[in-house]
Design an enzyme around this catalytic site. Structure first.
Site, PDB file in Angstrom:
ATOM      1  N   CYS A 118      -0.974  -0.062   5.943  1.00  0.00           N
ATOM      2  CA  CYS A 118       0.107   0.174   4.978  1.00  0.00           C
ATOM      3  C   CYS A 118       1.200  -0.886   5.043  1.00  0.00           C
ATOM      4  O   CYS A 118       1.978  -1.031   4.104  1.00  0.00           O
ATOM      5  CB  CYS A 118       0.719   1.556   5.207  1.00  0.00           C
ATOM      6  SG  CYS A 118      -0.504   2.871   5.093  1.00  0.00           S
ATOM      7  N   HIS A 265       7.106   2.163   1.363  1.00  0.00           N
ATOM      8  CA  HIS A 265       5.678   2.430   1.209  1.00  0.00           C
ATOM      9  C   HIS A 265       5.549   3.893   0.799  1.00  0.00           C
ATOM     10  O   HIS A 265       6.216   4.768   1.341  1.00  0.00           O
ATOM     11  CB  HIS A 265       4.971   2.168   2.536  1.00  0.00           C
ATOM     12  CG  HIS A 265       3.626   2.804   2.625  1.00  0.00           C
ATOM     13  ND1 HIS A 265       2.620   2.532   1.707  1.00  0.00           N
ATOM     14  CD2 HIS A 265       3.106   3.714   3.487  1.00  0.00           C
ATOM     15  CE1 HIS A 265       1.551   3.256   2.027  1.00  0.00           C
ATOM     16  NE2 HIS A 265       1.813   3.974   3.094  1.00  0.00           N
ATOM     17  N   ASN A 294      -1.151   7.438  -2.273  1.00  0.00           N
ATOM     18  CA  ASN A 294      -0.929   6.422  -1.244  1.00  0.00           C
ATOM     19  C   ASN A 294      -1.942   5.307  -1.438  1.00  0.00           C
ATOM     20  O   ASN A 294      -3.121   5.480  -1.127  1.00  0.00           O
ATOM     21  CB  ASN A 294      -1.072   7.064   0.155  1.00  0.00           C
ATOM     22  CG  ASN A 294      -0.857   6.076   1.285  1.00  0.00           C
ATOM     23  OD1 ASN A 294      -0.895   4.858   1.107  1.00  0.00           O
ATOM     24  ND2 ASN A 294      -0.628   6.605   2.472  1.00  0.00           N
TER      25      ASN A 294
END
Lengths: 337, 328
Positions: A118, A265, A294
């Site tokens: 990420c 994020h 995500n």
């Protein structure tokens, strides 16, 4: 000094609702929204249909062309690529060389394959910054792209992660030229490998003689699917993301009140709300996870693209990008818009 | 305008604990009970100890590897996890055998730009391990056998920094000045060397039991096309990073006798001859270069001012070259 010339994104057309997922697993729209804030996400995958679909680099191709145009550059101006993904077209050589082929780039342009989950986009930004500030590159393409949907267990045993992850691509053009560009003021990165076993995918892996075994495909053990200690990851993200924002502000002599927008994020809406709460709700914190899930390394450039499209940044605004992900690895970047 | 900082390479260590692999020229496989992350951590520990340094002297880590413990997170974090209280940034790159040159280029840019003062590079490849499973399965074609015959395990590390003497570094630590370097990615050779699965665009499963039975998860080399697609790029690379004046030349390619196959034996002519690491050491991916340099250092093959030329070719086709000057 390094400048962000442009950012652009690509999202698959296929919108996957929470109701759709409830066909495959014991879940509900209420359960998913309560835990993650996600209402829908974009997938290239179509249920359990077998097919060979759009590739990671094909998604990026669409975003890259737009980002280069927006930067008012031509393809030949790009002299370096950083490609952050944990879902490449294949493990070796990855996706970057195929992107180069599709774009028709010169052979001499090197492309780095970055695997930092990420935080991949921020790690790639830092690497691009090194080349530009050392004047070894003039214009760098920084890519964050994922096809998570092909690696998810759609049964009930996989629901903790299957409802979260999604597909998408974001591309930024970084440059040493300041015209019509935003200043990348600072960037900070951290890792803590003691928690490497809290979030990830096990196999194929080289920790044992057979890098993958037939038993790994057994959905009961699910060793080829993502696993996550959700509570621990949530707790650490909620601590580390505000911490690194404070760190990067203070090290660069900025105060919280000067920060106009945080673009985190997009992992979980509750984490995003915790970030806002940690600053007393005095800082605007962007979210689009409700619609896109995500997208791992693509999450920040996609969010930045959308924030720009919505006119959330004005000239002179101080904005902060912040990430936290598997590893654990985390980072923050300050941009003067 | 060139940045004022120079970049130096020092504290080189290869194999890790000597007990892991006493003679890697003969032994291809690091023992099964050793994780790639543990081998990398041991190698780094020896690098630092031999140089009289600690992790607090390091600002950033770059891990180049095709063979992490697990699919993700990769080796950079697993390695850092073996060192208590270390929270520096740790980047994972996948560049096959060109991993050392890509890591070197990135580290040198970090150091020359002043973003970081010191960067630790670790190259870890457990390439032989993947092929153990072939015994259990079938479908071994010629391209798979090409890879199987030469692959081996190796690990190596070094530090790139902005000074030939980091505070506390031992006088006896070998050090090089990084004089010139270049990396390229020749995408025309993308299909000549690599793996097919896992593939993110294969739905609904990136990898299936059938893929494993057919060994599609293992690396294959189309020898003829790899050579054909890479040789002109190699000639261009050498034109930019010349070999002339170099005492040693180390070339890593995923084939034995690459230079003869490519008809380039006479092009690379250093006064001491060329070391093709896949011939002498087996193919150990990104670790190959530093393993060879480490051996040359142990054999006292350098005097101050000697130039070392290094070239690597890997899947992609990613390629890199660098000229290093031995300082002390």
């Amino acid at each position: 000094m390094t400048y962000l010339k442009s950012v652009s994104g690509y999202l698959p057309d296929n919108i996957v609702s929470n109701q759709y997922l409830s066909q495959f697993m014991d879940t509900s729209d209420e359960w998913i929204q309560a835990r993650s804030g996600i209402k829908e996400r974009r997938w290239l995958r179509k249920g359990n249909q077998v097919f060979r679909g759009m590739t990671n680099h094909e998604m990026v191709f669409n975003a890259a062309k737009e980002a280069i145009n927006k930067a008012q550059l031509s393809l030949s101006d790009i002299d370096l690529i950083f490609y952050a993904t944990i879902t490449p077209d294949n493990e070796m050589p990855g996706s970057g060389v195929y992107l180069k082929k599709l774009l028709g780039m010169d052979q001499s342009v090197p492309v780095y394959e970055i695997r930092n989950q990420c935080s991949g986009f921020l790690y790639a930004l830092q690497a691009a910054r090194a080349f530009i500030e050392n004047q070894r590159s003039a214009n760098v393409l920084v890519v964050g792209a994922e096809i998570q949907s092909s690696g998810l267990d759609l049964s009930t045993s996989g629901r903790n992660t299957a409802v979260l992850f999604a597909d998408g691509a974001g591309v930024a053009v970084l440059s040493g030229q300041s015209e019509d560009a935003h200043k990348l003021l600072a960037l900070k990165l951290h890792s803590d490998g003691t928690f490497a076993d809290k979030l990830g995918i096990k196999y194929p892996g080289y920790c044992r003689r057979e890098i993958i075994r037939p038993a790994d495909f057994d959905s009961a053990s699910g060793e080829i699917y993502p696993y996550m200690d959700g509570k621990f990851v949530f707790k650490m993200a909620s601590i580390k993301m505000p911490e690194i924002i404070n760190e990067i502000l203070s090290e660069n002599n900025y105060k919280l009140e000067q920060l106009k927008l945080v673009i985190p994020h997009q992992a979980n809406l509750r984490i995003i709300q915790m970030i806002s709460a940690s600053f007393g709700d005095k800082v605007k914190v962007f979210s689009n996870i409700q619609h896109y899930g995500n997208t791992t390394a693509a999450s920040i450039p996609l969010a930045l693209t959308e924030a720009e499209e919505q006119g959330m940044m004005q000239k002179g605004d101080l904005i902060c990008l912040v990430s936290f992900g598997a590893g654990f690895s985390w980072g923050a970047a300050l941009i003067l818009w | 305008m060139q940045n004022k900082n120079k970049a130096y390479l020092l504290a080189l260590n290869a194999y890790g604990n000597q007990d892991l692999c006493p003679d890697c020229r003969i032994n291809k496989h690091i023992p099964d009970n050793i994780l790639p992350s543990q081998a990398a951590a041991d190698c780094i520990k020896n690098s630092l100890e031999n140089a009289g340094l600690q992790f607090s002297d390091i600002d950033f880590l770059i891990s180049a590897s095709s063979t992490p413990d697990f699919n993700n997170p990769g080796l950079s974090q697993s390695v850092l996890g073996k060192f208590e209280g270390v929270n520096i940034g740790a980047m994972e790159i996948r560049q096959s055998a060109a991993g050392f040159h890509y890591a070197l280029e990135l580290a040198a840019n970090f150091v020359e730009s002043g973003i970081y003062n010191s960067v630790l590079i670790v190259c870890t490849e457990f390439l032989a391990r993947a092929f153990y499973s072939m015994k259990e399965t079938h479908k071994i074609d010629a391209e798979l056998k090409n890879a199987f015959d030469i692959c081996a395990d190796g690990v190596a590390s070094c530090i790139v920094c902005n000074s030939q003497s980091l505070p506390g570094v031992r006088e006896s630590t070998a050090r090089f000045l990084i004089k010139e370097r270049k990396i390229i990615s020749n995408q025309d050779g993308a299909e000549t060397f690599g793996t097919s699965v896992p593939s993110s665009s294969q739905f609904p499963r990136r990898i299936t039991r059938e893929d494993v039975i057919n060994n599609l998860h293992l690396a294959r080399i189309d020898k003829k096309n790899f050579v054909q697609k890479s040789k002109n790029s190699l000639i261009n690379l050498i034109a930019e990073i010349p070999v002339s004046g170099c005492k040693h030349l180390i070339l890593t390619a995923p084939l034995k006798d690459y230079l003869a196959e490519a008809g380039l034996s006479l092009v690379l002519n250093s006064s001491q001859g060329v070391i093709e690491t896949s011939n002498d050491y087996a193919y150990r991916g990104s670790a190959s270069q530093l393993i060879a340099v480490s051996d040359l250092l142990k054999e006292s093959q350098f005097t101050a001012g000697d130039l070392l030329h290094t070239i690597s070719l890997g899947a992609g086709i990613n390629m890199g070259a660098a000229r290093l000057e031995f300082i002390a």
